[in-house]
Design a protein around this motif. Structure first.
Motif, PDB file in Angstrom:
ATOM      1  N   MET A 267      -6.764 -68.349 -66.129  1.00 19.70           N
ATOM      2  CA  MET A 267      -7.095 -67.558 -67.304  1.00 19.70           C
ATOM      3  C   MET A 267      -5.932 -66.616 -67.593  1.00 19.70           C
ATOM      4  SD  MET A 267     -11.133 -66.773 -66.936  1.00 19.70           S
ATOM      5  CE  MET A 267     -11.378 -65.911 -68.480  1.00 19.70           C
TER       6      MET A 267
ATOM      7  N   GLN B 250      -6.124 -62.460 -67.597  1.00 19.81           N
ATOM      8  CA  GLN B 250      -5.950 -61.607 -66.413  1.00 19.81           C
ATOM      9  C   GLN B 250      -4.480 -61.306 -66.153  1.00 19.81           C
ATOM     10  OE1 GLN B 250      -8.279 -64.278 -65.993  1.00 19.81           O
ATOM     11  NE2 GLN B 250     -10.027 -63.456 -64.905  1.00 19.81           N
TER      12      GLN B 250
ATOM     13  N   HIS C 282     -12.692 -59.441 -66.757  1.00 18.42           N
ATOM     14  CA  HIS C 282     -13.830 -60.200 -67.264  1.00 18.42           C
ATOM     15  C   HIS C 282     -14.639 -59.295 -68.189  1.00 18.42           C
ATOM     16  CE1 HIS C 282     -13.427 -62.754 -63.450  1.00 18.42           C
ATOM     17  NE2 HIS C 282     -13.145 -63.535 -64.473  1.00 18.42           N
TER      18      HIS C 282
ATOM     19  N   TRP D 116     -17.688 -58.902 -68.580  1.00 20.14           N
ATOM     20  CA  TRP D 116     -18.874 -58.256 -67.995  1.00 20.14           C
ATOM     21  C   TRP D 116     -18.501 -57.117 -67.047  1.00 20.14           C
ATOM     22  CZ3 TRP D 116     -17.370 -63.288 -66.907  1.00 20.14           C
ATOM     23  CH2 TRP D 116     -16.891 -63.513 -65.627  1.00 20.14           C
TER      24      TRP D 116
ATOM     25  N   TYR E  67     -24.135 -57.560 -68.679  1.00 20.31           N
ATOM     26  CA  TYR E  67     -24.643 -57.627 -67.304  1.00 20.31           C
ATOM     27  C   TYR E  67     -23.778 -58.501 -66.396  1.00 20.31           C
ATOM     28  CZ  TYR E  67     -28.022 -58.413 -63.522  1.00 20.31           C
ATOM     29  OH  TYR E  67     -28.647 -58.494 -62.311  1.00 20.31           O
TER      30      TYR E  67
ATOM     31  N   PRO F 172     -21.647 -62.827 -66.210  1.00 18.32           N
ATOM     32  CA  PRO F 172     -21.071 -63.902 -67.004  1.00 18.32           C
ATOM     33  C   PRO F 172     -22.127 -64.658 -67.823  1.00 18.32           C
ATOM     34  CG  PRO F 172     -20.798 -64.322 -64.629  1.00 18.32           C
ATOM     35  CD  PRO F 172     -21.494 -63.013 -64.765  1.00 18.32           C
ATOM     36  N   ASN F 173     -21.738 -65.127 -68.994  1.00 19.15           N
ATOM     37  CA  ASN F 173     -22.533 -66.095 -69.745  1.00 19.15           C
ATOM     38  C   ASN F 173     -21.897 -67.460 -69.592  1.00 19.15           C
ATOM     39  OD1 ASN F 173     -24.620 -64.512 -71.234  1.00 19.15           O
ATOM     40  ND2 ASN F 173     -22.809 -63.454 -72.010  1.00 19.15           N
ATOM     41  N   GLY F 174     -22.717 -68.520 -69.678  1.00 18.54           N
ATOM     42  CA  GLY F 174     -22.174 -69.860 -69.570  1.00 18.54           C
ATOM     43  C   GLY F 174     -22.683 -70.738 -70.698  1.00 18.54           C
TER      44      GLY F 174
ATOM     45  N   HIS G 200     -27.265 -62.368 -77.878  1.00 24.53           N
ATOM     46  CA  HIS G 200     -27.672 -62.514 -76.481  1.00 24.53           C
ATOM     47  C   HIS G 200     -27.642 -61.120 -75.860  1.00 24.53           C
ATOM     48  CE1 HIS G 200     -27.292 -63.498 -72.177  1.00 24.53           C
ATOM     49  NE2 HIS G 200     -28.100 -64.476 -72.513  1.00 24.53           N
ATOM     50  N   VAL G 201     -28.832 -60.524 -75.744  1.00 21.24           N
ATOM     51  CA  VAL G 201     -28.929 -59.116 -75.367  1.00 21.24           C
ATOM     52  C   VAL G 201     -29.046 -58.939 -73.852  1.00 21.24           C
ATOM     53  CG1 VAL G 201     -30.352 -57.036 -75.545  1.00 21.24           C
ATOM     54  CG2 VAL G 201     -29.959 -58.456 -77.576  1.00 21.24           C
ATOM     55  N   THR G 202     -28.213 -58.049 -73.290  1.00 15.21           N
ATOM     56  CA  THR G 202     -28.349 -57.601 -71.897  1.00 15.21           C
ATOM     57  C   THR G 202     -28.016 -56.110 -71.891  1.00 15.21           C
ATOM     58  OG1 THR G 202     -26.029 -57.975 -71.291  1.00 15.21           O
ATOM     59  CG2 THR G 202     -27.534 -59.837 -71.017  1.00 15.21           C
TER      60      THR G 202
ATOM     61  N   TYR H 195     -17.467 -66.618 -69.624  1.00 16.45           N
ATOM     62  CA  TYR H 195     -17.416 -67.935 -68.991  1.00 16.45           C
ATOM     63  C   TYR H 195     -18.080 -69.028 -69.837  1.00 16.45           C
ATOM     64  CZ  TYR H 195     -15.746 -66.686 -64.245  1.00 16.45           C
ATOM     65  OH  TYR H 195     -15.004 -66.309 -63.148  1.00 16.45           O
ATOM     66  N   VAL H 196     -18.160 -68.829 -71.153  1.00 17.24           N
ATOM     67  CA  VAL H 196     -18.819 -69.831 -71.990  1.00 17.24           C
ATOM     68  C   VAL H 196     -17.918 -71.054 -72.169  1.00 17.24           C
ATOM     69  CG1 VAL H 196     -20.207 -68.112 -73.202  1.00 17.24           C
ATOM     70  CG2 VAL H 196     -17.958 -68.736 -74.116  1.00 17.24           C
TER      71      VAL H 196
ATOM     72  N   ASP I 125     -15.466 -73.929 -73.775  1.00 14.01           N
ATOM     73  CA  ASP I 125     -14.231 -73.770 -74.557  1.00 14.01           C
ATOM     74  C   ASP I 125     -14.508 -73.635 -76.053  1.00 14.01           C
ATOM     75  OD1 ASP I 125     -12.590 -73.822 -72.408  1.00 14.01           O
ATOM     76  OD2 ASP I 125     -11.879 -75.873 -72.690  1.00 14.01           O
TER      77      ASP I 125
ATOM     78  N   MET J  32     -15.772 -70.025 -77.145  1.00 14.06           N
ATOM     79  CA  MET J  32     -14.972 -68.792 -76.988  1.00 14.06           C
ATOM     80  C   MET J  32     -13.808 -68.802 -77.965  1.00 14.06           C
ATOM     81  SD  MET J  32     -12.988 -69.322 -73.323  1.00 14.06           S
ATOM     82  CE  MET J  32     -14.358 -68.786 -72.319  1.00 14.06           C
TER      83      MET J  32
END
Lengths: 168, 109
Positions: free
Chosen positions: A72, A75, A81, A83, A104, A106-108, A115-117, A133-134, A136, A139
């Motif tokens: 990635m 970084q 990340h 999150w 909160y 990672p999402n995948g 998408h609520v957290t 982390y969704v 390709d 993102m």
């Protein structure tokens, strides 16, 4: 692209190209191929990044961005990340940029908006960010503050990127 | 202990975050044998052992998986599950909302 995040889109204006000169000063296509007897590499041990363990050593990371299989790039340019920095999911950590909602963990896959957290309603996670982390095809954005961090990294930690080898 | 406090023995396994199943307020964990869909990076989680030791599985800033040994405890009154590292610093703290054979939920906090 969800409307609430549209004003937050930042354009890094950073382009990478294949190296044309290798660390020894010789011409290169920027791609090296390494034959190995190993049939797989574990991301736990990063063996692919060292000649001694069946992979191949990096070129000077101050002057080159090395990619083995899936690095990635964010970084390398000082992004976290999305999150946050905590190693386990948590609402109490941060990715050190303020224009990405607190998230909160990672999402995948391909989440649906919103998408609520972490009480981040109504817009929820910025899961379409490159630092999640969704998939390709799901993102597609950096935020403006992430771009500012990347530019700062290019100005300081990565200021030698793309410069010639010493002595050339 | 409250009557609805989960039996600690049901917690004795390696639980990994099944984030695809999360709700807005609860995170879902599944035993490592669960048929998880592929994940772009490692799945965080924890292994809780009968002797009180635990291993915390995390994600390093570079995407590499991390493991950290420590001790775990479930508070019978608050249902807060805590893992501390070797210096007794809490590295995970989560309020357990349900424990099933193959499904553990905690509050997102």
């Amino acid at each position: 692209m969800p409307d609430p995040f549209k004003p937050l889109i930042g354009n890094p204006l950073i382009a990478f190209e294949l190296a044309t000169v290798d660390p020894n000063g010789d011409p290169t296509t920027g791609i090296t191929r390494t034959e190995t007897s190993k049939t797989s590499f574990s991301i736990d041990t990063e063996e692919m990044k060292f000649s001694a363990t069946g992979g191949i050593d990096a070129w000077d990371t101050r002057r080159y961005l090395n990619i083995w299989v899936c690095t990635m790039v964010g970084q390398y340019l000082n992004l976290s990340h999305i999150w946050g920095e905590s190693r386990v999911p948590s609402c109490s950590d941060s990715d050190f940029v303020t224009d990405t909602p607190n998230q909160y963990g990672p999402n995948g896959g391909k989440p649906t908006f919103p998408h609520v957290t972490c009480n981040n309603a109504p817009h929820g996670d910025m899961f379409m960010n490159y630092m999640d982390y969704v998939d390709d095809d799901t993102m597609f954005m950096f935020s403006k503050e992430q771009v500012a961090r990347m530019h700062a990294a290019l100005e300081f930690e990565r200021s030698q990127l793309g410069t010639p080898s010493p002595g050339m | 202990m409250n009557d609805d406090t989960p039996d600690p023995a049901r917690l004795h396994k390696r639980w990994l975050h099944s984030y695809e199943e999360d709700t807005e307020t609860e995170a879902v964990y599944r035993p490592e044998s669960y048929a998880f869909p592929p994940s772009r990076g490692p799945r965080p989680g924890f292994e809780l052992r009968p002797d009180g030791s635990c291993i915390l599985f995390g994600i390093a800033p570079t995407d590499a998986p991390t493991t950290e040994p420590g001790r775990w405890n479930l508070n019978g009154d608050t249902r807060v599950l805590t893992c501390t590292d070797s210096t007794r610093r809490p590295v995970m703290s989560a309020r357990v909302t349900s424990v099933g054979e193959d499904r553990l939920t905690v509050k997102k906090e």
